[in-house]
Design an enzyme around this catalytic site. Structure first.
Site, short mmCIF file in Angstrom:
data_model
loop_
_atom_site.label_atom_id
_atom_site.label_comp_id
_atom_site.label_asym_id
_atom_site.label_seq_id
_atom_site.Cartn_x
_atom_site.Cartn_y
_atom_site.Cartn_z
N CYS B 412 13.85 24.07 -24.81
CA CYS B 412 14.33 24.89 -23.80
C CYS B 412 13.38 26.03 -23.54
O CYS B 412 13.15 26.31 -22.25
CB CYS B 412 15.77 25.30 -24.26
SG CYS B 412 15.75 26.56 -25.86
N HIS B 456 19.42 29.17 -27.07
CA HIS B 456 19.04 28.39 -26.05
C HIS B 456 18.26 29.66 -24.95
O HIS B 456 18.55 30.76 -25.35
CB HIS B 456 20.33 27.91 -25.32
CG HIS B 456 19.81 27.04 -24.23
ND1 HIS B 456 19.03 25.91 -24.35
CD2 HIS B 456 20.23 26.95 -22.91
CE1 HIS B 456 18.88 25.30 -23.35
NE2 HIS B 456 19.59 25.62 -22.46
N ASP B 472 19.48 25.56 -15.29
CA ASP B 472 18.92 25.28 -16.85
C ASP B 472 18.01 24.01 -16.63
O ASP B 472 18.55 23.03 -16.58
CB ASP B 472 20.35 25.12 -17.54
CG ASP B 472 19.95 24.91 -18.95
OD1 ASP B 472 18.63 24.76 -19.38
OD2 ASP B 472 20.87 24.91 -19.87
#
Lengths: 317, 655
Positions: B412, B456, B472
């Site tokens: 991430c 994250h 995202d």
């Protein structure tokens, strides 16, 4: 320090009869119960309490509940050990007490018989400064041997015994006093040297002459038999060696030990001399009789006879 | 340290069993403390402990002073060299434990062992200062068992038992003490404020940081400790909506992203379309930031909301913290960008030339269509041969160039970072947001468990008319990361203990941890004061607690005394059988009078019940014979008598 403690103890006993009620002599059997068991924390227990307090303050200060829980658990377990200590003594019974034989100045052996309905361990019995640890089984009684020092002949009352335990963790000390209403008889100490009883010399010589003259029987060889006792001729007819067995002299000397014969001595000296003669007579396996003021013991021999004579001697006023 | 003994007092030999048990206790303490002692110290102490045990088995006796003193000096110096001082939680623990092991070197008397046991108990407790989870508390409490067994082994005249058997009584003692311990735990008054300095933050725990550079999360993503637990007022949001924001990062210096604390600025405006209320139980992070679901509407008590709606507590979260707040799940955040949009377009000079060129080329291709540029970037991640991995190749100076055009693997942090740089290069205001995403919904406890490994990073872009929109980019590469969670996304790259079935079990088991954390660990002065609320007492003060503690303790003491004083009567089966017979006859109103002998009573019964005269006479004869014929009746005859009594039925006669 010790003197101060003793003074305090005497004072406490005077002020608090409950503390002293069970310290007077009492009849056997003695069963321990809650009114006569005392508990105080031991030195280690006090130290451990301080440690617990430190842990408690630390846990509270750091607001650490897990540590607090651990501290509470440890503290509760320590407190519960007090009950276990009490239970270790509660219901224990001193059934009877047997004394051995000892002459004045030596320690006399006491055998205390304890009985319990369940097994217990780590019990300790104190006599003065001497401590004996023992365990009791539920099946049969425990025999605890103590050594009681003696100083003079005669009836000696038993001292107070302390029965205690620090089971299970050593943090508490539970104890109880045992003061059996019982006395032990201490035999007189024989004199070190002195004259032999009258009419003893002839007897001894006669005995010497008699010994070993009469052949009584033949028996099998045992290790350690003197070589000159081996009967060689009969042995030749047998598989094993045979040894000549000689009969003990039949006519033993008869000692008459009499208080009245000992003139010019004070009572204790007479007793000491008679005690020595008794010992010698017993060692030589003679038969002997004893006359004491108020007591007359007929002729006899053997251990029981010896004990009877010594008891009579010890019991003289 | 050496014990001075009074002269003339005989020293009692130390039982070998007690020494063995003490060594075992010390080894246990070492095991529970090993995780926060430096490994070389644990190893050295373990070696000393083992060799001392071996040495005493061969030749009992103290070690000479010439060995002990240098060891003590060495220990002190090593601790000072490592920690800087001797005081404080960690160095104090290390020193205490070292002293415990050194104490064993000279343990030869009962007193030494007792001191050693005290030390062991204390060092056991210090292990809990570092971790007060339920399992570790249980394990540490089990450490008391060998310690107590050591004390028992010191007592003389015990029947010989095996090593394992010697633990049982200690365990039983602890079990019996548990109720009193719990009572004391609940009622011991808590301190409102610490007496002396609260524990320092001398332990760097993994957690979200206010800086983020690609590759920095690795430690966090493999840390399975719970980070927080969330309960929702209504139904929980769907998995792909479970984004918990911590930091909003604007600055990029070519290596890492960082959060600028814009103090004294009002939070940016927020237009709420849909909101949700929830409560977060945050475990200690030792940081000030409080994660919130999506965009918080207001800051909870004791915290302030900064400009970008980042919620910051006034004090670092050193103890578990619970806070309730509301958040917008559908919203328009900062519909009008403020006067300085350059903040969101800032890029370090002379870094990542290829990435910048790519972003600018998109802008040229799509003109003013920001949405198309975003789609272009996501398509690149989705179709450009990118791979999700927790162990990516290291990146060079131009990190984003290396990532986008060479390694093409990462997680991430890499994706959000690269995406944000691309957006900024294309002229779209963009920023990186870190926090947690996902979590495990515990149906039994109705709460969401978020672990550290759920950390994250994602991006937000500002689009005209919509405000800040969450994008995202990791989801483009690995949709499972968002829908199923971090563990699913990582696939088989995780350690064995994070495999599916085990992870499932651990997630379900977490409800117990939650209960422990809320019920035990978080039971503080405030909760204690509200203890008696169900009984109508709103504020339980220290005095009431003391009185309650005294009453409760007395109750337990009474129970304990009842146990201690109870004497078991020896069972007499014969008498019990007669009692049974009496009960049967009493139903026919033939009651034994006080002082009535069995012979008289049974003859009376036989007269009253003529139908069973024979039977009753027989019973009476049997009983008298068993009682008085011999001292100890034969067990078979007693058994026969009992059977006779059992079979005896009183037949009702109609008169």
């Amino acid at each position: 320090m010790r003197g101060l403690m003793q003074r305090l103890q005497r004072r406490a006993e005077k002020r608090l009869p409950a503390l002293t009620r069970y310290r007077r002599p009492e009849r056997l059997p003695i069963t321990l119960h809650r009114r006569r068991i005392y508990i105080v924390p031991s030195g280690f227990g006090l130290g451990f309490t301080v440690l617990l307090l430190v842990m408690l303050v630390g846990a509270l200060n750091y607001n650490n509940n897990a540590a607090l829980l651990l501290t509470c658990l440890l503290g509760a377990a320590s407190a519960a050990s007090m009950l276990v200590a009490f239970r270790n003594l509660d219901g224990l019974r001193l059934d009877h007490l047997r004394a051995g034989h000892a002459i004045a100045g030596e320690a006399i052996e006491l055998v205390c018989s304890f009985h319990s309905d369940r097994p217990r361990g780590a019990l300790r019995l104190d006599l003065d400064d001497e401590s004996t640890a023992f365990a009791v089984d539920s099946a049969d009684a425990a025999q605890v041997r103590l050594r009681l020092p003696t100083h003079r002949r005669g009836w000696q009352p038993l001292p107070r015994l302390r029965l205690w335990t620090s089971w299970p963790l050593g943090m508490f000390r539970a104890w109880s006093w045992l003061h059996p209403e019982q006395s032990v008889l201490v035999w007189p100490r024989p004199e070190a040297t002195g004259p032999a009883p009258r009419a003893m010399a002839d007897d001894a010589r006669r005995m010497q002459l008699h010994r070993g003259e009469e052949l009584a029987a033949l028996r099998d060889y045992r290790a350690g038999d003197p070589q000159r006792h081996i009967a060689w001729k009969p042995s030749a007819r047998h598989d094993d060696l045979l040894v000549k067995d000689f009969e003990q002299p039949r006519s033993r000397p008869q000692w008459r030990l009499d208080w009245r014969q000992l003139h010019g001595l004070d009572d204790e000296a007479r007793i000491a001399r008679l005690a020595r003669w008794l010992n010698e007579a017993q060692a030589q396996r003679c038969s002997y009789s004893l006359w004491l003021p108020g007591t007359e013991i007929g002729s006899g021999s053997g251990l029981q006879h010896y004990v009877r004579c010594m008891d009579a001697l010890a019991g003289l006023p | 340290m050496s014990g001075r003994r009074k002269p003339g007092k005989p020293t009692i030999a130390l039982p070998q069993r007690a020494f063995d048990l003490l060594c075992l206790s010390a080894a246990f303490v070492l095991a529970v403390n090993a995780s926060h002692l430096p490994w070389w110290l644990s190893a050295a102490l373990a070696v000393i402990l083992g060799s001392r045990w071996w040495q005493r088995h061969r030749h009992p006796g103290r070690l000479p002073q010439a060995i002990k003193l240098p060891l003590l000096t060495l220990l002190t110096l090593a601790i000072i060299a490592y920690y800087g001082n001797l005081f404080g939680r960690a160095p104090g623990t290390a020193l205490g434990f070292g002293l415990l092991v050194l104490k064993l070197l000279e343990t030869e008397t009962l007193r030494d062992v007792r001191v050693g046991v005290g030390f062991a108990c204390f060092t056991l407790m210090t292990a809990l200062l570092f971790d007060q989870g339920m399992v570790s508390t249980l394990v540490v409490a089990l450490g008391l068992v060998p310690a107590l067994a050591t004390l028992r082994a010191l007592e003389p005249a015990q029947p010989a038992t095996g090593m394992a058997r010697s633990f049982m009584p200690a365990l039983a003692l602890l079990a019996a003490a548990l109720p009193l311990a719990l009572l004391a735990f609940v009622l011991v008054p808590r301190l409102g404020s610490p007496l002396w300095g609260a524990p320092g933050r001398d332990q760097a725990r993994t957690g979200l940081s206010d800086r983020m550079s690609p590759g920095a999360f690795t430690e966090l993503l493999t840390d399975d400790h719970p980070a927080m637990r969330v309960t929702f007022d209504g139904p929980p949001p769907p998995p792909d909506q479970r984004y918990f924001r911590a930091f909003v990062m604007a600055r990029y210096d070519g290596v890492s992203w960082s959060y600028d604390d814009v103090a004294h600025a009002a939070p940016v405006p927020l237009e709420v379309e849909q909101s949700i209320g929830y409560r977060i139980n945050l475990l200690p992070t030792h940081r000030r930031v409080l994660p919130t679901l999506d965009v918080p509407i207001e800051a909870p008590a004791g915290a302030v909301m900064h400009r970008d709606r980042v919620v910051v507590a006034s004090r670092p979260v050193d103890d578990a913290l619970s806070y309730a707040l509301g958040s917008a799940t559908r919203y328009r955040l900062e519909p009008q960008l403020d006067a300085r949009p350059q903040r969101w377009l800032q890029l370090p000079a002379r870094f990542n030339p290829r990435t910048l060129a790519l972003g600018q080329s998109w802008r040229e291709r799509h003109g003013s269509d920001d949405n198309a540029i975003v789609r272009e970037a996501l398509a690149l991640f989705h179709d450009g041969g990118f791979r999700y991995t927790l162990a990516p190749a290291p990146l060079g100076r131009d990190a984003m160039d290396d990532f986008l055009f060479a390694t093409r693997e990462g997680y991430c942090e890499h994706y959000s970072s690269a995406f944000t740089v691309l957006m900024r290069a294309a002229g779209i205001p963009a920023r990186v947001v870190t926090g947690y995403q996902g979590g495990y919904w515990n149906k039994l406890g109705n709460y969401l468990l978020v672990r550290n490994s759920d950390a994250h990073a994602w991006s937000e872009v500002w689009l005209a008319g919509r405000g800040w929109v969450r994008v995202d980019p990791t989801a483009a590469v690995r949709p499972e990361r968002v829908s199923l969670g971090a563990a699913a996304a990582a696939g088989d790259q995780l350690d064995w203990y994070r495999r599916d079935w085990l992870q499932q079990f651990r997630n379900r088991w977490d409800i117990v941890n939650r209960w422990w954390d809320q019920g035990v660990v978080a039971f503080d002065a405030l909760r204690q004061r509200g203890l008696l609320t169900p009984f109508g007492i709103r504020d339980t003060d220290t005095r009431t607690l003391g009185v309650l503690l005294a009453i409760g303790s007395s109750l337990f003491v009474a129970i304990g005394l009842a146990w201690a004083l109870r004497r078991r009567q020896p069972r007499d089966p014969l008498r019990e059988a007669l009692r049974a017979l009496e009960r049967k006859l009493a139903r026919q109103r033939i009651v034994r009078r006080t002082g009535e002998g069995p012979q008289h009573y049974l003859s009376r019964a036989a007269r009253a019940l003529p139908a069973q005269r024979g039977q009753l006479t027989e019973l009476m004869q049997q009983y008298l014979e068993l009682c008085y014929a011999s001292d100890e009746p034969a067990p078979e005859s007693v058994h026969a008598f009992r059977r006779m009594v059992r079979d005896f039925r009183v037949t009702n006669v109609v008169k």
